[in-house]
Design a protein around this motif. Structure first.
Motif, PDB file in Angstrom:
ATOM      1  N   GLU A 214       0.929  -1.303   0.065  1.00 35.17           N
ATOM      2  CA  GLU A 214       0.086  -0.154   0.304  1.00 35.17           C
ATOM      3  C   GLU A 214       0.601   0.795   0.186  1.00 35.17           C
ATOM      4  O   GLU A 214       2.304   0.991   0.482  1.00 35.17           O
ATOM      5  CB  GLU A 214      -0.916  -0.222   1.182  1.00 35.17           C
ATOM      6  CG  GLU A 214      -1.863  -0.799   0.480  1.00 35.17           C
ATOM      7  CD  GLU A 214      -3.106  -1.106   2.469  1.00 35.17           C
ATOM      8  OE1 GLU A 214      -2.405  -0.523   4.215  1.00 35.17           O
ATOM      9  OE2 GLU A 214      -3.339  -1.444   2.321  1.00 35.17           O
TER      10      GLU A 214
ATOM     11  N   ARG B  81      -3.067   3.801  -7.204  1.00 37.16           N
ATOM     12  CA  ARG B  81      -3.082   5.148  -6.562  1.00 37.16           C
ATOM     13  C   ARG B  81      -2.490   5.617  -5.659  1.00 37.16           C
ATOM     14  O   ARG B  81      -2.293   4.349  -4.385  1.00 37.16           O
ATOM     15  CB  ARG B  81      -4.867   4.954  -6.501  1.00 37.16           C
ATOM     16  CG  ARG B  81      -5.624   4.116  -5.792  1.00 37.16           C
ATOM     17  CD  ARG B  81      -6.925   3.924  -5.411  1.00 37.16           C
ATOM     18  NE  ARG B  81      -7.584   5.841  -6.236  1.00 37.16           N
ATOM     19  CZ  ARG B  81      -7.808   7.195  -6.402  1.00 37.16           C
ATOM     20  NH1 ARG B  81      -8.544   5.571  -8.218  1.00 37.16           N
ATOM     21  NH2 ARG B  81      -8.317   7.688  -6.378  1.00 37.16           N
TER      22      ARG B  81
ATOM     23  N   ASN C 144      -2.875   4.937  -1.999  1.00 38.41           N
ATOM     24  CA  ASN C 144      -3.631   4.260  -0.532  1.00 38.41           C
ATOM     25  C   ASN C 144      -4.272   5.220   1.211  1.00 38.41           C
ATOM     26  O   ASN C 144      -5.871   5.239   1.248  1.00 38.41           O
ATOM     27  CB  ASN C 144      -3.372   2.720  -0.050  1.00 38.41           C
ATOM     28  CG  ASN C 144      -3.243   1.578  -1.384  1.00 38.41           C
ATOM     29  OD1 ASN C 144      -2.012   1.829  -1.437  1.00 38.41           O
ATOM     30  ND2 ASN C 144      -3.999   1.563  -1.871  1.00 38.41           N
ATOM     31  N   HIS C 145      -3.189   5.953   1.587  1.00 37.50           N
ATOM     32  CA  HIS C 145      -3.413   6.793   2.645  1.00 37.50           C
ATOM     33  C   HIS C 145      -2.841   7.456   1.699  1.00 37.50           C
ATOM     34  O   HIS C 145      -1.694   8.257   1.941  1.00 37.50           O
ATOM     35  CB  HIS C 145      -2.747   5.512   3.707  1.00 37.50           C
ATOM     36  CG  HIS C 145      -3.275   4.445   4.215  1.00 37.50           C
ATOM     37  ND1 HIS C 145      -4.430   4.282   4.393  1.00 37.50           N
ATOM     38  CD2 HIS C 145      -2.662   3.228   3.231  1.00 37.50           C
ATOM     39  CE1 HIS C 145      -3.948   2.849   4.966  1.00 37.50           C
ATOM     40  NE2 HIS C 145      -3.149   2.245   3.630  1.00 37.50           N
TER      41      HIS C 145
END
Length: 197
Positions: free
Chosen positions: A65, A134, A136-137
């Motif tokens: 991620e 993309r 994630n966070h």
């Protein structure tokens, strides 16, 4: 860029968002710390997708991620403006020593930016890829407690962040007319910033 392999987390270093302090704190904790050259240290999502993600996936990191920090667009430009006023850049085409902050913002809005205002784009840095990769966070620079809580929980650490790579303090004057033009012209910058936690 910092890679935390066991925790399946990649921290992408958006320039001028306080990432140097995080790197100074986390680099010994990271599995991989990409600190140079700047093109790799500050690898945007498209470069991560093209070069790093395939390497990670080939070695068992299909579930990695991504994490990034985004800053209020005018504040972000203010940091670049102050950074480029350093005496080291005097006489160079990238120096902002001889321009006001308002002139800097106006130059940034041009299609063909002069070298002193060619500082990139947070929206472009974080732009999702056609294959679905993309961020994630995404955390707002202005919401450090949320970012800190996420990282401390994810990495099982307590953070003690130093202040590093801080641009000099300056009063940055800009007219409301230019602020409004900037918000219209650079709406994508505000969209990405507002999408952060």
């Amino acid at each position: 860029m910092l890679v935390f392999w066991k925790e399946r987390l990649v921290f992408l270093a958006v320039p001028k968002t306080g990432t140097s302090a995080y790197e100074a704190t986390w680099q010994t904790r990271a599995s991989i710390a990409v600190l140079d050259p700047p093109e790799l240290k500050h690898a945007p999502i498209y470069r991560y997708n093209r070069f790093f993600r395939p390497m990670f996936e080939r070695t068992g990191g299909e579930d990695m991620e991504t994490l990034a920090v985004v800053r209020d667009p005018l504040d972000w430009l203010g940091s670049w403006y102050r950074y480029r006023r350093r005496p080291f850049l005097d006489g160079k085409r990238t120096s902002t020593a001889d321009v006001s902050f308002e002139q800097f913002v106006l130059a940034y809005m041009k299609g063909d930016k002069p070298p002193f205002a060619n500082v990139g784009s947070q929206a472009k840095f974080l732009e999702p890829r056609p294959n679905g990769v993309r961020i994630n966070h995404l955390f707002r620079y202005e919401h450090q407690p949320a970012l800190r809580a996420f990282v401390e929980d994810r990495l099982s650490v307590t953070l003690d962040l130093p202040r590093t790579n801080v641009s000099p303090k300056l009063d940055l004057e800009i007219s409301q007319e230019v602020v409004q033009r900037f918000r219209r012209k650079c709406a994508a910058e505000y969209e990405i910033w507002e999408s952060g936690t």
